[in-house]
Design a protein around this motif. Structure first.
Motif, PDB file in Angstrom:
ATOM      1  N   THR A 161     -20.367 -12.310  16.144  1.00  0.00           N
ATOM      2  CA  THR A 161     -21.348 -12.268  17.230  1.00  0.00           C
ATOM      3  C   THR A 161     -21.826 -10.839  17.378  1.00  0.00           C
ATOM      4  N   THR A 185     -24.424  -8.256  19.365  1.00  0.00           N
ATOM      5  CA  THR A 185     -25.136  -8.170  20.642  1.00  0.00           C
ATOM      6  C   THR A 185     -25.948  -6.885  20.690  1.00  0.00           C
ATOM      7  N   ASP A 186     -27.216  -6.996  21.095  1.00  0.00           N
ATOM      8  CA  ASP A 186     -28.062  -5.802  21.148  1.00  0.00           C
ATOM      9  C   ASP A 186     -27.996  -5.153  22.533  1.00  0.00           C
ATOM     10  N   GLY A 211     -28.455  -7.190  25.594  1.00  0.00           N
ATOM     11  CA  GLY A 211     -27.509  -8.261  25.849  1.00  0.00           C
ATOM     12  C   GLY A 211     -27.767  -9.532  25.070  1.00  0.00           C
ATOM     13  N   ALA A 212     -28.823  -9.557  24.262  1.00  0.00           N
ATOM     14  CA  ALA A 212     -29.112 -10.738  23.448  1.00  0.00           C
ATOM     15  C   ALA A 212     -28.133 -10.808  22.282  1.00  0.00           C
ATOM     16  N   ALA A 213     -27.581 -11.990  22.054  1.00  0.00           N
ATOM     17  CA  ALA A 213     -26.564 -12.159  21.023  1.00  0.00           C
ATOM     18  C   ALA A 213     -27.056 -13.074  19.914  1.00  0.00           C
ATOM     19  N   ARG A 214     -26.601 -12.808  18.730  1.00  0.00           N
ATOM     20  CA  ARG A 214     -26.867 -13.710  17.609  1.00  0.00           C
ATOM     21  C   ARG A 214     -25.598 -13.829  16.781  1.00  0.00           C
ATOM     22  N   ARG A 215     -25.506 -14.918  16.035  1.00  0.00           N
ATOM     23  CA  ARG A 215     -24.329 -15.165  15.207  1.00  0.00           C
ATOM     24  C   ARG A 215     -24.686 -15.033  13.739  1.00  0.00           C
ATOM     25  N   GLU A 254     -27.395  -2.898  17.550  1.00  0.00           N
ATOM     26  CA  GLU A 254     -26.481  -4.024  17.709  1.00  0.00           C
ATOM     27  C   GLU A 254     -25.023  -3.577  17.625  1.00  0.00           C
ATOM     28  N   THR A 307     -19.344  -7.775  18.767  1.00  0.00           N
ATOM     29  CA  THR A 307     -18.591  -8.012  20.000  1.00  0.00           C
ATOM     30  C   THR A 307     -17.517  -9.079  19.870  1.00  0.00           C
TER      31      THR A 307
END
Length: 470
Positions: free
Chosen positions: A316, A318-319, A322-326, A345, A348
């Motif tokens: 995971t 996170t930028d 607070g936007a997260a991507r997998r 990024e 996390t």
């Protein structure tokens, strides 16, 4: 301002958080018992103890750490102990020191301090005082004079003394036996007061992320010392290991290798897990090194990276907003030391599907030393086997390419085939076409190819291959 206790003295300093604790101890505080050796976390001559107030607020958990790659900022709110801080006011030797003297465990004496601190940390720890555990406490220390047998005898004698250590109120017993001075008993209350008064060190912008320091303070100490840093080692939200309702295991990015090794959850899910993790570096480095740091370091032979590739890990990221991507771990590496991660990024969390009955996980590592060494080649495998047939497979390998490799074609070849010598031979042919080892100080390219074949054999043996190997 960084505030912590150094032995029995409260320290408040504006020194750079990214500087090495070793340099602060020696040059600012003039405590020269802590030695400068390799400056890479390998020799153990700079070992100190770092105590952190437990969640109950009543006890302090001490761990040995190599101060050459411990960021000074990570001492915030803690108790740092050097060799000068373990002796009684009378100046007599502690039982650890006396055992080393009695068994002739010191010759030149340079490394002795590190052994003393490692064994003192073991005395303060929760591990049972078995001969194995006492010797294992020294796995981060190197001595070039004694041949180790005298040190092993000293550890054995120490273990016999620690057999009388009570399960409760052990610190009072250790103080009475003069393992540590009486002031240790006041430290929980002092740290509780200190932590109530201090605030986390604010990150500067743009910060360099700094976790356990076992990579950055080795490779780029001067640069990190001069830069603003964001310390993430003590961020509790980034620690911990849990299993979600769907069965997925989730790790905080600042979870250390020691947390992994001691996790009852992971030990229950992955037979042999403790033995695998003990091949990762040494006790002091495992106490410091984080999972995210191992991944982001992007070493082609990172032990944890190789394990989690085979486990099918997902990251995971996170930028700053607070936007997260997998992202699957196997897609994280785009080239040598190159990552599929934007500059803003942060890694996390790490997660992977919990193994089920009938699934096998296995890790192998070949290095010049069994412990405290970098792999020549390492490999892991996850296999789902039913009635002797491999239903699914994930095989990973390190030291045989520019990045940690998930051997996709080899894994696909294994799927649907029985666990047999023919399968091993065919998988090895595919595997050899997927790797591109180079000759270096750890072996020739041909040697590394042979090693990986042997490690693949070990994985299939673990899955139930029965054949006379030649």
């Amino acid at each position: 301002m960084i505030s912590f206790y150094l032995n029995n003295e409260l320290i408040q300093t504006a020194a750079a958080p990214g500087s090495a604790l070793l340099d602060f101890v020696r040059y600012d505080q003039h405590l020269t018992g802590t030695k400068i050796g390799c400056r890479e976390g390998d020799c153990g001559a700079c070992t100190v103890l770092v105590g952190e107030l437990a969640a109950d607020g009543q006890t302090v958990n001490y761990q040995s750490m190599t101060s050459c790659c411990t960021p000074l900022g990570n001492a915030q709110g803690k108790h740092v102990v050097t060799v000068e801080g373990i002796n009684q006011a009378s100046g007599q030797l502690t039982p650890v020191q006396q055992a080393i003297v009695a068994e002739g465990g010191s010759q030149c004496g340079f490394c002795t301090v590190g052994f003393v601190m490692a064994l003192t940390g073991h005395s303060l720890g929760q591990q049972p005082a078995t001969p194995h555990n006492t010797r294992a406490a020294m796995d981060g220390n190197i001595c070039r004079c004694t041949g180790y047998k005298s040190l092993e005898r000293a550890a054995e004698a120490l273990g016999q003394q620690l057999a009388g250590r009570p399960a409760t109120n052990a610190l009072a017993w250790l103080s009475k036996q003069q393992f540590v001075p009486e002031y240790f008993q006041k430290m929980p209350a002092q740290l509780a007061v200190l932590q109530a008064e201090i605030s986390p060190l604010p990150p500067s912008s743009p910060p360099t992320l700094l976790g356990g320091g076992t990579d950055l303070l080795v490779q780029r100490l001067a640069e990190v010392r001069a830069q603003p840093v964001q310390l993430v080692f003590d961020q509790r939200s980034r620690r911990g290991i849990r299993q979600e309702a769907g069965g997925r295991v989730v790790l905080g990015a600042a979870t250390t290798a020691t947390h992994l090794l001691e996790s009852e959850l992971l030990r229950g899910l992955l037979p042999g897990w403790e033995d695998f993790l003990k091949l990762v570096s040494s006790t002091p480095i495992r106490n410091m090194g984080t999972v995210a740091g191992n991944f982001v370091n992007a070493s082609p032979i990172g032990d944890l990276t190789i394990m989690f590739l085979a486990l099918g890990a997902e990251l995971t990221l996170t930028d700053a907003a607070g936007a997260a991507r997998r992202l699957p771990l196997h897609d994280f590496y785009t080239g040598y030391k190159q990552l599929a991660k934007a500059p803003g990024e942060q890694l996390t969390e790490i997660s992977f599907p919990a193994p089920l009955p009938g699934e096998v996980f296995h890790f192998e590592k070949v290095s010049k030393r069994q412990y405290l060494d970098i792999a020549s080649v390492n490999s892991a495998a996850w296999l789902r086997v039913e009635n002797g047939i491999i239903q699914e497979a994930r095989v990973s390998a390190g030291g045989v390419g520019p990045v940690p490799l998930l051997l996709r074609r080899t894994s696909a070849f294994l799927a649907g085939r029985e666990v047999s010598a023919d399968t091993l031979g065919g998988a090895n042919e595919v595997m050899q076409s997927e790797i591109s080892p180079i000759a270096d100080v750890r072996g020739s390219a041909e040697y590394k190819r042979l090693l990986l074949r042997q490690l693949l054999t070990a994985h299939l043996l673990q899955a139930g291959l029965e054949i006379e190997l030649v």
